[in-house]
Design a protein around this motif. Structure first.
Motif, PDB file in Angstrom:
ATOM      1  N   ASP A 334       0.846  -1.186   0.000  1.00 41.32           N
ATOM      2  CA  ASP A 334       0.000   0.000   0.000  1.00 41.32           C
ATOM      3  C   ASP A 334       0.888   1.245   0.000  1.00 41.32           C
ATOM      4  N   LEU A 335       1.150   1.790  -1.177  1.00 40.71           N
ATOM      5  CA  LEU A 335       2.059   2.924  -1.286  1.00 40.71           C
ATOM      6  C   LEU A 335       1.445   4.210  -0.735  1.00 40.71           C
ATOM      7  N   HIS A 336       0.122   4.302  -0.765  1.00 41.89           N
ATOM      8  CA  HIS A 336      -0.513   5.493  -0.206  1.00 41.89           C
ATOM      9  C   HIS A 336      -0.372   5.504   1.320  1.00 41.89           C
ATOM     10  N   ALA A 337      -0.503   4.351   1.947  1.00 37.09           N
ATOM     11  CA  ALA A 337      -0.305   4.274   3.398  1.00 37.09           C
ATOM     12  C   ALA A 337       1.143   4.578   3.754  1.00 37.09           C
ATOM     13  N   LEU A 338       2.065   4.115   2.916  1.00 36.76           N
ATOM     14  CA  LEU A 338       3.479   4.397   3.152  1.00 36.76           C
ATOM     15  C   LEU A 338       3.756   5.892   3.056  1.00 36.76           C
ATOM     16  N   ALA A 339       3.168   6.542   2.048  1.00 39.93           N
ATOM     17  CA  ALA A 339       3.353   7.984   1.892  1.00 39.93           C
ATOM     18  C   ALA A 339       2.795   8.745   3.084  1.00 39.93           C
ATOM     19  N   GLU A 340       1.687   8.270   3.616  1.00 32.80           N
ATOM     20  CA  GLU A 340       1.096   8.918   4.786  1.00 32.80           C
ATOM     21  C   GLU A 340       2.005   8.765   6.003  1.00 32.80           C
ATOM     22  N   LEU A 341       2.690   7.627   6.100  1.00 35.31           N
ATOM     23  CA  LEU A 341       3.545   7.366   7.260  1.00 35.31           C
ATOM     24  C   LEU A 341       4.847   8.150   7.212  1.00 35.31           C
ATOM     25  N   ILE A 342       5.573   8.069   6.098  1.00 33.41           N
ATOM     26  CA  ILE A 342       6.918   8.669   6.053  1.00 33.41           C
ATOM     27  C   ILE A 342       7.026   9.859   5.108  1.00 33.41           C
ATOM     28  N   GLY A 343       5.952  10.120   4.366  1.00 29.83           N
ATOM     29  CA  GLY A 343       5.985  11.207   3.394  1.00 29.83           C
ATOM     30  C   GLY A 343       6.332  10.699   2.015  1.00 29.83           C
ATOM     31  N   VAL A 344       5.686  11.247   1.010  1.00 26.00           N
ATOM     32  CA  VAL A 344       5.950  10.821  -0.364  1.00 26.00           C
ATOM     33  C   VAL A 344       7.392  11.113  -0.750  1.00 26.00           C
ATOM     34  N   PHE A 372      -1.842   8.894  -7.128  1.00 25.21           N
ATOM     35  CA  PHE A 372      -0.866   9.929  -6.814  1.00 25.21           C
ATOM     36  C   PHE A 372      -0.939  11.019  -7.877  1.00 25.21           C
ATOM     37  N   ASP A 373      -0.775  12.276  -7.460  1.00 27.52           N
ATOM     38  CA  ASP A 373      -0.789  13.352  -8.446  1.00 27.52           C
ATOM     39  C   ASP A 373       0.548  13.417  -9.182  1.00 27.52           C
ATOM     40  N   ASP A 374       0.609  14.258 -10.203  1.00 25.40           N
ATOM     41  CA  ASP A 374       1.801  14.315 -11.056  1.00 25.40           C
ATOM     42  C   ASP A 374       3.052  14.697 -10.270  1.00 25.40           C
ATOM     43  N   ALA A 375       2.903  15.609  -9.323  1.00 26.30           N
ATOM     44  CA  ALA A 375       4.059  16.035  -8.537  1.00 26.30           C
ATOM     45  C   ALA A 375       4.596  14.886  -7.694  1.00 26.30           C
ATOM     46  N   ALA A 376       3.699  14.095  -7.099  1.00 30.10           N
ATOM     47  CA  ALA A 376       4.124  12.958  -6.287  1.00 30.10           C
ATOM     48  C   ALA A 376       4.776  11.886  -7.152  1.00 30.10           C
ATOM     49  N   ILE A 377       4.214  11.660  -8.340  1.00 27.39           N
ATOM     50  CA  ILE A 377       4.789  10.660  -9.244  1.00 27.39           C
ATOM     51  C   ILE A 377       6.213  11.058  -9.635  1.00 27.39           C
ATOM     52  N   ARG A 378       6.421  12.311  -9.940  1.00 28.71           N
ATOM     53  CA  ARG A 378       7.772  12.752 -10.292  1.00 28.71           C
ATOM     54  C   ARG A 378       8.715  12.567  -9.113  1.00 28.71           C
ATOM     55  N   ARG A 379       8.238  12.845  -7.909  1.00 31.63           N
ATOM     56  CA  ARG A 379       9.083  12.662  -6.737  1.00 31.63           C
ATOM     57  C   ARG A 379       9.492  11.199  -6.588  1.00 31.63           C
TER      58      ARG A 379
END
Length: 394
Positions: A334-344, A372-379
């Protein structure tokens, strides 16, 4: 998905030739390090005087087809399909051993750059843990081979990580200085207890290693903890499991469940609890090919312990993880849960190409970034890798 940037794949591999550890090895360690032994049509590796089965075929020819085991490692094999039927092999390709061919292949895959890690090399330190001097000599010889055959940075596209053992901290600092002088931008350290003399071991966070972490932090060179043989199979033997790791060999099912992602969990725990990230807040580390499901449990445990013994935690453990740790998740997680935990900002794209358990095509990873939005995908696909390396471009 059309991209207006070139992604950076944080988990690529080469397949080493059998002389990667011996071509530049000090003759004094010829019988104590890594040796290739032929037996008819088969080649075996003898490491530390014992046949090693971390890699079943050290010639890598034939080799597993990239991505053919993806469904197996996701745990998503279709009903009625025999898992054993997924294995496919092919002749060794030039791009697995030639840096120019690999740079061209990365270009054709749409990649801007790749971070390169060993295949065979990830099993050597465990096999030599009883011999600190042979460990240091063997990894130093390997790093010379790596610089010679691949270069630590090649064509502004391939960034290869030399291997550093902390078994001898003084020698480790000298080796770090040597590889930095030759242009290394990233180093690999095994996610495992550090072997010592007479069968002893130390935490990665032991202050005996502070000079190592200080040197890397000062040089702004990150550490990658890549999946490998961390020695955890030995712990499972008490449960009747397999005492040694064997790649695609006879490892008990219980051992696979018990070992899983334990080594990286314990590695990051040691660095947080023993205060490495507090003493060296500029140190950057990446967990590569260890997945991310271990991280929520680790954070939960660390924060609970911080509440119980606050004097051992001068900083919030989650804040420390968010500051110092980058992660390549497994595709099914779950990459969205991971982003919520440590930041994208701390999620890395890694395909594990060309391993059989990786993706057939690296940019297939984009399929996992829905929502994920375009900015998050690029990150995730590029900028976070640059931040890890501490550079504006490769």
């Amino acid at each position: 998905m059309a991209l207006d940037f070139r992604p950076i794949d944080a988990d690529h591999h080469y397949y080493e030739p059998v002389d990667a550890f011996t071509r530049h090895l000090d003759r004094r360690f010829r019988d104590r390090g890594v040796r290739a032994v032929s037996e008819g049509k088969r080649t075996h590796l003898v490491i530390g005087g014992k046949v090693n089965r971390f890699v079943p075929n050290p010639t890598f020819d034939p080799i597993i087809v990239p991505g053919c085991l993806d469904a197996l490692f996701r745990g998503r094999i279709p009903e009625g399909v025999d898992p054993r039927s997924l294995m496919r092999v092919e002749p060794l390709r030039p791009e697995y051993r030639d840096r120019d061919a690999r740079a061209a292949r990365a270009e054709s895959q749409g990649l801007g750059a790749v971070l390169m890690f060993p295949t065979l090399g990830c099993g050597v330190e465990e096999a030599l843990k009883h011999d600190v001097d042979a460990t240091m000599a063997s990894l130093s010889a390997f790093n010379t081979w790596l610089a010679e055959d691949w270069g630590y940075v090649h064509a502004h596209r391939i960034v290869s990580a030399p291997m550093i053992s902390l078994a001898d901290p003084v020698a480790a600092v000298a080796e770090i200085d040597r590889v930095l002088d030759r242009g290394a931008r990233l180093v690999h350290v095994r996610p495992a207890p550090v072997p010592g003399v007479h069968g002893s071991s130390r935490s990665l966070g032991d202050r005996a290693h502070d000079r190592v972490w200080a040197r890397l932090a000062e040089a702004s060179v990150p550490v990658a903890f890549h999946l490998g043989d961390s020695g955890y199979n030995a712990f499972t033997s008490a449960w009747g499991g397999s005492a040694e790791f064997q790649g695609f060999g006879k490892v008990s099912t219980l051992s696979k469940v018990l070992v899983s992602d334990r080594a990286i969990h314990d590695t990051v725990a040691s660095l947080v609890v023993d205060g490495v990230f507090t003493r060296f807040p500029e140190l950057r580390v990446a967990s590569v090919e260890n997945g991310s499901d271990w991280l929520p449990l680790l954070v939960k445990r660390l924060r609970k312990q911080a509440n119980q013994t606050p004097w051992d935690f001068p900083e919030d453990p989650l804040d420390v993880v968010r500051r110092n740790v980058w992660v390549t998740p497994y595709y099914e997680e779950d990459l969205h849960a991971l982003a919520e935990l440590i930041g994208v900002e701390r999620i890395l794209f890694g395909s594990d190409w060309p391993h059989g358990e990786g993706l057939a095509e690296p940019l297939d990873f984009l399929d996992e970034l829905r929502g994920f939005d375009d900015a998050a995908i690029r990150r995730i696909m590029r900028d976070n890798a640059l931040d890890l390396l501490g550079v504006a471009s490769v």
